[in-house]
Motif scaffolding. Structure first.
Motif, short mmCIF file in Angstrom:
data_model
loop_
_atom_site.label_atom_id
_atom_site.label_comp_id
_atom_site.label_asym_id
_atom_site.label_seq_id
_atom_site.Cartn_x
_atom_site.Cartn_y
_atom_site.Cartn_z
N LEU A 11 33.26 9.61 44.31
CA LEU A 11 32.80 10.93 43.84
C LEU A 11 33.67 12.02 44.46
O LEU A 11 33.89 12.03 45.67
CB LEU A 11 31.33 11.12 44.23
N VAL A 12 34.14 12.91 43.60
CA VAL A 12 34.99 14.00 44.06
C VAL A 12 34.64 15.25 43.28
O VAL A 12 34.21 15.17 42.12
CB VAL A 12 36.48 13.63 43.90
N GLN A 13 34.81 16.39 43.89
CA GLN A 13 34.54 17.65 43.20
C GLN A 13 35.72 18.02 42.30
O GLN A 13 36.87 17.63 42.56
CB GLN A 13 34.30 18.77 44.20
N ALA A 14 35.42 18.77 41.29
CA ALA A 14 36.47 19.25 40.40
C ALA A 14 37.53 20.00 41.20
O ALA A 14 37.21 20.77 42.12
CB ALA A 14 35.88 20.15 39.33
N GLY A 15 38.78 19.73 40.86
CA GLY A 15 39.89 20.32 41.59
C GLY A 15 40.39 19.47 42.73
O GLY A 15 41.46 19.74 43.29
N GLY A 16 39.66 18.44 43.06
CA GLY A 16 40.04 17.57 44.16
C GLY A 16 41.02 16.49 43.75
O GLY A 16 41.49 16.45 42.61
N SER A 17 41.30 15.60 44.70
CA SER A 17 42.28 14.53 44.50
C SER A 17 41.71 13.19 44.92
O SER A 17 40.81 13.12 45.76
CB SER A 17 43.55 14.81 45.32
N LEU A 18 42.24 12.16 44.32
CA LEU A 18 41.92 10.78 44.70
C LEU A 18 43.17 9.95 44.53
O LEU A 18 44.02 10.25 43.67
CB LEU A 18 40.83 10.20 43.82
N ARG A 19 43.26 8.88 45.31
CA ARG A 19 44.31 7.91 45.11
C ARG A 19 43.67 6.54 44.89
O ARG A 19 42.95 6.04 45.76
CB ARG A 19 45.28 7.82 46.28
N LEU A 20 43.93 5.99 43.74
CA LEU A 20 43.46 4.65 43.43
C LEU A 20 44.55 3.63 43.77
O LEU A 20 45.74 3.93 43.65
CB LEU A 20 43.11 4.52 41.95
N SER A 21 44.11 2.47 44.18
CA SER A 21 45.04 1.38 44.48
C SER A 21 44.69 0.18 43.62
O SER A 21 43.52 -0.03 43.28
CB SER A 21 44.96 0.98 45.95
N LEU A 86 41.55 17.20 39.61
CA LEU A 86 40.63 16.41 38.80
C LEU A 86 39.61 17.31 38.09
O LEU A 86 39.18 18.34 38.61
CB LEU A 86 39.91 15.39 39.68
N LYS A 87 39.24 16.87 36.91
CA LYS A 87 38.30 17.59 36.06
C LYS A 87 37.11 16.69 35.76
O LYS A 87 37.23 15.47 35.80
CB LYS A 87 38.98 17.96 34.74
N PRO A 88 35.98 17.28 35.44
CA PRO A 88 34.82 16.44 35.08
C PRO A 88 35.14 15.46 33.96
O PRO A 88 34.60 14.35 33.95
CB PRO A 88 33.77 17.48 34.66
N GLU A 89 36.00 15.83 33.05
CA GLU A 89 36.34 14.93 31.94
C GLU A 89 37.21 13.75 32.38
O GLU A 89 37.50 12.86 31.57
CB GLU A 89 37.03 15.69 30.80
N GLY A 117 42.24 -5.74 35.92
CA GLY A 117 41.26 -5.70 36.99
C GLY A 117 39.89 -5.37 36.44
O GLY A 117 39.71 -5.16 35.24
N ARG A 118 38.93 -5.32 37.33
CA ARG A 118 37.54 -5.05 36.92
C ARG A 118 37.20 -3.58 36.93
O ARG A 118 36.13 -3.19 36.47
CB ARG A 118 36.58 -5.81 37.83
N GLY A 119 38.07 -2.78 37.47
CA GLY A 119 37.88 -1.34 37.42
C GLY A 119 37.26 -0.75 38.68
O GLY A 119 36.60 -1.43 39.46
N THR A 120 37.51 0.54 38.84
CA THR A 120 36.90 1.30 39.91
C THR A 120 36.41 2.62 39.31
O THR A 120 37.11 3.24 38.52
CB THR A 120 37.89 1.54 41.06
N ARG A 121 35.23 3.02 39.70
CA ARG A 121 34.60 4.18 39.07
C ARG A 121 35.01 5.46 39.77
O ARG A 121 34.95 5.57 41.00
CB ARG A 121 33.08 4.03 39.10
N VAL A 122 35.36 6.43 38.95
CA VAL A 122 35.68 7.78 39.44
C VAL A 122 34.71 8.75 38.79
O VAL A 122 34.57 8.77 37.56
CB VAL A 122 37.13 8.16 39.10
N THR A 123 34.07 9.54 39.62
CA THR A 123 33.15 10.56 39.13
C THR A 123 33.59 11.91 39.67
O THR A 123 33.73 12.08 40.88
CB THR A 123 31.71 10.27 39.57
N VAL A 124 33.80 12.83 38.76
CA VAL A 124 34.23 14.18 39.13
C VAL A 124 33.09 15.14 38.82
O VAL A 124 32.69 15.28 37.66
CB VAL A 124 35.50 14.59 38.38
N SER A 125 32.60 15.78 39.85
CA SER A 125 31.48 16.71 39.67
C SER A 125 31.99 18.12 39.44
O SER A 125 33.04 18.51 39.97
CB SER A 125 30.56 16.66 40.88
N SER A 126 31.24 18.87 38.68
CA SER A 126 31.67 20.26 38.38
C SER A 126 31.13 21.24 39.41
O SER A 126 30.32 20.91 40.24
CB SER A 126 31.18 20.64 36.99
#
Length: 126
Positions: A11-21, A86-89, A117-126
């Motif tokens: 979970l990350v707020q809008a405008g934030g960053s994440l790095r997936l591996s 990141l954006k909510p969309e 892969g099986r996936g990893t969930r990303v949620t971007v909150s507004s």
């Protein structure tokens, strides 16, 4: 047997960053083209980005250009997806995929890829 394991979602707020591996088992990772896709609830799987086996050539989905970056470390058999602004969309399950041919022709087509892969969930909150 080739296995792909994604990590780094959350979970990350809008405008934030994440790095997936995406860690890939198997001896021939360095020859694979790698791609990232995502799927939001109720929507089709969407192409995000792909990289050739050597990382020299990449192709991005239109809505990701300038915000997402793919990179790979062949020594670690890992591909990364760095996501900025990141954006909510952008909320979705993110999947990595491997293509044995090593190039990125038709990279936006899920059928192009041999392993997922099986996936990893990303949620971007507004």
């Amino acid at each position: 047997q080739v296995q792909l394991l994604e990590s780094g979602g959350g979970l990350v707020q809008a405008g934030g960053s994440l790095r997936l591996s995406c860690a890939v088992s198997g001896r021939t990772f360095s020859t694979y083209a790698m791609g990232w896709f995502r799927q939001a609830p109720g929507k089709e799987r969407e192409f995000v980005v792909a990289s050739t086996w050597n990382g020299v050539n990449t192709i991005y989905g239109d809505s990701m250009k300038g915000r997402f970056t793919i990179s790979r470390d062949n020594a670690k058999s890992t591909v990364y997806l760095h996501m900025d602004s990141l954006k909510p969309e952008d909320t979705a399950v993110y999947y990595c995929a491997a293509d044995r041919l090593g190039n990125i022709g038709l990279a936006d087509r899920p059928s192009r890829y041999d392993y997922w892969g099986r996936g990893t969930r990303v949620t971007v909150s507004s």
